[in-house]
Design a protein around this motif. Structure first.
Motif, PDB file in Angstrom:
ATOM      1  N   ARG A 192      30.832  52.349  11.945  1.00 38.23           N
ATOM      2  CA  ARG A 192      31.018  50.924  11.620  1.00 38.23           C
ATOM      3  C   ARG A 192      29.772  50.349  10.934  1.00 38.23           C
ATOM      4  N   LEU A 193      28.603  50.735  11.413  1.00 41.23           N
ATOM      5  CA  LEU A 193      27.375  50.251  10.791  1.00 41.23           C
ATOM      6  C   LEU A 193      27.256  50.750   9.358  1.00 41.23           C
ATOM      7  N   ALA A 194      27.615  52.016   9.151  1.00 36.88           N
ATOM      8  CA  ALA A 194      27.545  52.577   7.798  1.00 36.88           C
ATOM      9  C   ALA A 194      28.476  51.831   6.850  1.00 36.88           C
ATOM     10  N   GLU A 195      29.634  51.447   7.352  1.00 34.34           N
ATOM     11  CA  GLU A 195      30.602  50.723   6.524  1.00 34.34           C
ATOM     12  C   GLU A 195      30.113  49.332   6.152  1.00 34.34           C
ATOM     13  N   ARG A 196      29.152  48.823   6.928  1.00 35.43           N
ATOM     14  CA  ARG A 196      28.662  47.459   6.691  1.00 35.43           C
ATOM     15  C   ARG A 196      27.306  47.432   5.998  1.00 35.43           C
ATOM     16  N   ARG A 197      26.898  48.560   5.458  1.00 35.38           N
ATOM     17  CA  ARG A 197      25.603  48.620   4.788  1.00 35.38           C
ATOM     18  C   ARG A 197      25.770  48.782   3.283  1.00 35.38           C
ATOM     19  N   ALA A 198      24.775  48.259   2.547  1.00 34.87           N
ATOM     20  CA  ALA A 198      24.748  48.461   1.109  1.00 34.87           C
ATOM     21  C   ALA A 198      24.236  49.859   0.771  1.00 34.87           C
ATOM     22  N   GLY A 199      23.406  50.420   1.654  1.00 38.05           N
ATOM     23  CA  GLY A 199      22.864  51.762   1.448  1.00 38.05           C
ATOM     24  C   GLY A 199      23.324  52.697   2.547  1.00 38.05           C
ATOM     25  N   PRO A 200      22.841  53.941   2.538  1.00 31.91           N
ATOM     26  CA  PRO A 200      23.261  54.923   3.542  1.00 31.91           C
ATOM     27  C   PRO A 200      22.696  54.608   4.925  1.00 31.91           C
ATOM     28  N   LEU A 201      23.383  55.073   5.956  1.00 28.34           N
ATOM     29  CA  LEU A 201      22.903  54.995   7.336  1.00 28.34           C
ATOM     30  C   LEU A 201      22.675  56.410   7.837  1.00 28.34           C
TER      31      LEU A 201
END
Length: 268
Positions: free
Chosen positions: A46-55
């Protein structure tokens, strides 16, 4: 560009620490059925989906670990990875033991939080589950409640986030729990991942994410007794046996995701 809904996630490196709950026991990854998934993996997605860059994400949790082992074994390894978000969820296995001291556990937890916060990273803590409806684990409820009060105080003192597992109404339903009645089911892990998003100030993806389930028809007393006996023979007995021998199901296990890896987005 972020593909998720809701506020953007600012963290770039997330490391999860803990025991079987964070390892994800009983929730199997459809892409790798021999590897547990769990709420922390779901949160990372979920965090990755909400980031402009990679997680980047690592999960050092191992089933059966006591809080002291989490702090002495997992925490130093986590800090070497340079995270900007650490979930530190432990103490449950300690509190299951007779004579557990929630005050001493809280002091150890606070020292760990201070250590992480000193690096500038954010911390996600979690309260213990309310075992009011469990005939076996219910005896731990008073000391879990004391530990939870400490968790909230530690978070206030040091600016940590708290995943309020104790307060989740949906987890009062046994359908949210695995067959062993100790670990979460796949749906339970999904609900906890939603709760973690809320704790981090990102809001839940699903309206009513913590609403109770529609009640099931009542179960006949004889059938309930048969289920309880099967559970005691299959799960409770072996669990007690391991505790008496001071053994754990995770004694020979290693973390499932010991190094930071970029979280892959669907279709990516």
């Amino acid at each position: 560009m972020s593909t998720g809904t809701g506020p953007a996630a600012r963290w770039a490196r997330y490391v999860a620490l803990g025991d079987s709950m964070t390892e994800g026991l009983w929730d199997l990854d459809p892409a790798a059925p021999d590897v547990p998934r769990g709420w922390a993996d779901l949160l990372a997605q979920r965090l990755a989906e909400r980031r402009a860059g990679p997680l980047e994400y690592a999960n050092l949790a191992v089933r059966g670990r006591l809080l002291g082992e989490i702090v002495t074994e997992q925490l130093p390894a986590a800090l070497e990875l340079g995270p900007d978000l650490v979930s530190l969820v432990g103490g449950g296995n300690d509190l299951l033991r007779p004579g557990a001291d929630p005050d001493a556990l809280a002091a150890r937890l606070e020292a760990a939080v201070v250590r992480v916060r000193g690096t500038g990273a954010d911390v996600l803590l979690a309260t213990g589950m309310d075992a009011r409806d469990s005939p076996v684990i219910r005896a731990t409820r008073p000391r879990v409640a004391v530990f939870n009060a400490h968790v909230w105080t530690i978070a206030r003192r040091h600016g940590a986030h708290v995943l309020d597992v104790w307060g989740m109404r949906s987890l009062r339903d046994w359908r949210m729990w695995a067959q062993d009645r100790i670990h979460l089911s796949t749906e339970g892990h999904e609900r906890v991942a939603q709760g973690a998003l809320v704790a981090l100030g990102l809001g839940a993806e699903t309206p009513g994410w913590d609403d109770p389930l529609e009640p099931l028809p009542p179960v006949a007393r004889a059938e309930r007794l048969r289920e309880d006996l099967t559970w005691a023979r299959t799960y409770a007995g072996p669990w007690v046996g391991r505790r008496l021998r001071r053994r754990s199901s995770g004694d020979a296990r290693r973390p499932k995701r010991p190094q930071l890896e970029v979280v892959r987005l669907p279709g990516g």
